[in-house]
Write a protein that holds these residues in place. Structure first.
Motif, mmCIF file in Angstrom:
data_model
loop_
_atom_site.group_PDB
_atom_site.id
_atom_site.type_symbol
_atom_site.label_atom_id
_atom_site.label_comp_id
_atom_site.label_asym_id
_atom_site.label_seq_id
_atom_site.Cartn_x
_atom_site.Cartn_y
_atom_site.Cartn_z
ATOM 1 N N ILE A 187 -109.307 67.208 -8.358
ATOM 2 C CA ILE A 187 -110.539 66.627 -7.833
ATOM 3 C C ILE A 187 -111.591 66.477 -9.147
ATOM 4 C CG2 ILE A 187 -112.289 66.654 -6.323
ATOM 5 C CD1 ILE A 187 -109.392 66.233 -4.925
ATOM 6 N N GLY A 188 -111.455 67.637 -9.693
ATOM 7 C CA GLY A 188 -112.106 67.567 -11.008
ATOM 8 C C GLY A 188 -111.466 66.430 -12.180
ATOM 9 N N GLU A 189 -110.478 66.939 -11.926
ATOM 10 C CA GLU A 189 -109.877 65.516 -12.932
ATOM 11 C C GLU A 189 -109.582 64.558 -12.615
ATOM 12 O OE1 GLU A 189 -106.729 66.805 -15.689
ATOM 13 O OE2 GLU A 189 -108.010 69.302 -16.187
ATOM 14 N N ARG A 190 -110.023 64.040 -10.993
ATOM 15 C CA ARG A 190 -109.236 63.002 -10.841
ATOM 16 C C ARG A 190 -108.185 62.739 -10.801
ATOM 17 N NH1 ARG A 190 -114.600 59.088 -11.144
ATOM 18 N NH2 ARG A 190 -113.335 58.766 -12.895
ATOM 19 N N THR A 191 -107.067 63.505 -11.077
ATOM 20 C CA THR A 191 -105.286 63.106 -11.118
ATOM 21 C C THR A 191 -104.460 63.616 -9.882
ATOM 22 O OG1 THR A 191 -105.402 65.340 -12.436
ATOM 23 C CG2 THR A 191 -105.800 63.292 -13.707
ATOM 24 N N ILE A 192 -103.502 63.089 -9.810
ATOM 25 C CA ILE A 192 -102.728 63.415 -8.361
ATOM 26 C C ILE A 192 -100.960 63.920 -9.242
ATOM 27 C CG2 ILE A 192 -102.340 60.653 -7.643
ATOM 28 C CD1 ILE A 192 -102.094 63.168 -4.792
ATOM 29 N N THR A 193 -100.244 64.477 -8.863
ATOM 30 C CA THR A 193 -98.803 63.739 -9.575
ATOM 31 C C THR A 193 -98.208 64.202 -7.745
ATOM 32 O OG1 THR A 193 -99.354 65.294 -11.580
ATOM 33 C CG2 THR A 193 -96.857 64.984 -10.306
ATOM 34 N N VAL A 194 -97.322 63.368 -7.799
ATOM 35 C CA VAL A 194 -96.057 63.796 -6.431
ATOM 36 C C VAL A 194 -94.534 63.042 -6.882
ATOM 37 C CG1 VAL A 194 -98.143 62.683 -5.727
ATOM 38 C CG2 VAL A 194 -96.625 60.710 -6.324
ATOM 39 N N GLU A 195 -93.916 63.532 -5.701
ATOM 40 C CA GLU A 195 -92.795 63.387 -5.973
ATOM 41 C C GLU A 195 -92.191 62.752 -4.906
ATOM 42 O OE1 GLU A 195 -90.791 67.000 -9.476
ATOM 43 O OE2 GLU A 195 -90.754 68.323 -6.933
ATOM 44 N N ALA A 196 -90.951 62.032 -5.488
ATOM 45 C CA ALA A 196 -90.217 60.676 -4.364
ATOM 46 C C ALA A 196 -88.817 60.577 -5.076
ATOM 47 C CB ALA A 196 -90.795 59.317 -4.278
ATOM 48 N N GLN A 197 -88.444 61.045 -4.319
ATOM 49 C CA GLN A 197 -86.502 61.411 -3.867
ATOM 50 C C GLN A 197 -86.186 60.025 -3.383
ATOM 51 O OE1 GLN A 197 -84.148 63.977 -5.402
ATOM 52 N NE2 GLN A 197 -83.380 62.266 -5.340
ATOM 53 N N VAL A 198 -85.661 59.082 -4.290
ATOM 54 C CA VAL A 198 -84.828 57.709 -3.944
ATOM 55 C C VAL A 198 -83.532 57.879 -2.756
ATOM 56 C CG1 VAL A 198 -83.934 55.704 -4.621
ATOM 57 C CG2 VAL A 198 -86.025 56.584 -5.499
ATOM 58 N N PRO A 199 -83.884 57.086 -2.119
ATOM 59 C CA PRO A 199 -82.514 57.761 -1.230
ATOM 60 C C PRO A 199 -81.288 57.331 -1.538
ATOM 61 C CG PRO A 199 -83.599 56.125 -0.354
ATOM 62 C CD PRO A 199 -84.415 56.442 -0.683
ATOM 63 N N ILE A 205 -94.425 60.915 -9.917
ATOM 64 C CA ILE A 205 -95.296 59.873 -9.987
ATOM 65 C C ILE A 205 -96.934 59.915 -10.427
ATOM 66 C CG2 ILE A 205 -96.688 57.228 -8.530
ATOM 67 C CD1 ILE A 205 -94.352 58.010 -6.826
ATOM 68 N N ASN A 206 -97.717 59.690 -11.433
ATOM 69 C CA ASN A 206 -98.545 59.749 -11.731
ATOM 70 C C ASN A 206 -100.016 59.185 -11.656
ATOM 71 O OD1 ASN A 206 -96.862 61.182 -13.950
ATOM 72 N ND2 ASN A 206 -98.141 62.806 -12.859
ATOM 73 N N ALA A 207 -101.420 59.611 -11.142
ATOM 74 C CA ALA A 207 -102.416 58.385 -10.877
ATOM 75 C C ALA A 207 -103.528 59.169 -11.154
ATOM 76 C CB ALA A 207 -102.272 58.146 -9.605
ATOM 77 N N SER A 208 -104.711 58.144 -11.691
ATOM 78 C CA SER A 208 -105.764 58.871 -12.374
ATOM 79 C C SER A 208 -106.422 57.420 -11.959
ATOM 80 C CB SER A 208 -105.849 58.980 -13.181
ATOM 81 O OG SER A 208 -105.644 57.914 -14.625
#
Length: 157
Positions: A17-29, A94-97
């Protein structure tokens, strides 16, 4: 990743939250009917779904920053680049900011990597409004649990 339901994020790996970033994972079927037509004999993930994956990642970040009080909706895609193919079975990181916030909108930058290789990136604009109805809020609460959204970040009545 459940392509047929547009559930493109499997799990949140990091939310700062402080850096306003997120990292997620997604497995392509490995197998999905979408690959039968895109493309026969050479299946690749459609670029529009890569953009949607970045948008959903950014959306989870925005939900957290807005304390789950407003729903972000994709409003514009700028500078979307497909830098390499994504194949069935690959694991996406996937990263977003957040790069800008205004009155009723936010702009994010997002990147998709497979391993260390950049496959796609984009600048995305979102409008955000109060949740339009309780059903959507309930749905988002359920999806938040499935993807590992920090439950302490979700205010409950």
């Amino acid at each position: 990743m459940q392509l047929e339901y547009f559930q493109l994020i499997d799990r949140i790996v990091d939310l700062n939250i402080g850096e306003r970033t997120i990292t997620v994972e997604a497995q392509v079927p490995q197998h999905n009917t979408i690959f039968e037509g895109h493309f026969p004999g050479y299946p690749i993930m459609p670029g529009v779904l890569l953009i949607e994956s970045m948008a959903q990642t950014s959306g989870w970040l925005l939900l957290a920053l807005m304390k789950f009080e407003r729903m972000p909706f994709l409003a514009a895609v700028k500078e979307a680049k497909m830098r390499g193919f994504v194949s069935p079975g690959e694991l996406l990181t996937i990263n977003a900011s957040v790069v800008h916030e205004g009155s009723g909108y936010s702009i994010t930058e997002a990147k998709i990597r497979v391993g260390s290789k950049l496959r796609s990136n984009s600048t995305l604009t979102f409008s955000h409004i109060p949740f339009p109805n309780p059903d959507l809020r309930g749905h988002m609460d359920a999806v938040a649990k499935r993807v590992g959204f920090p439950q302490q970040a979700i205010p409950h009545d």
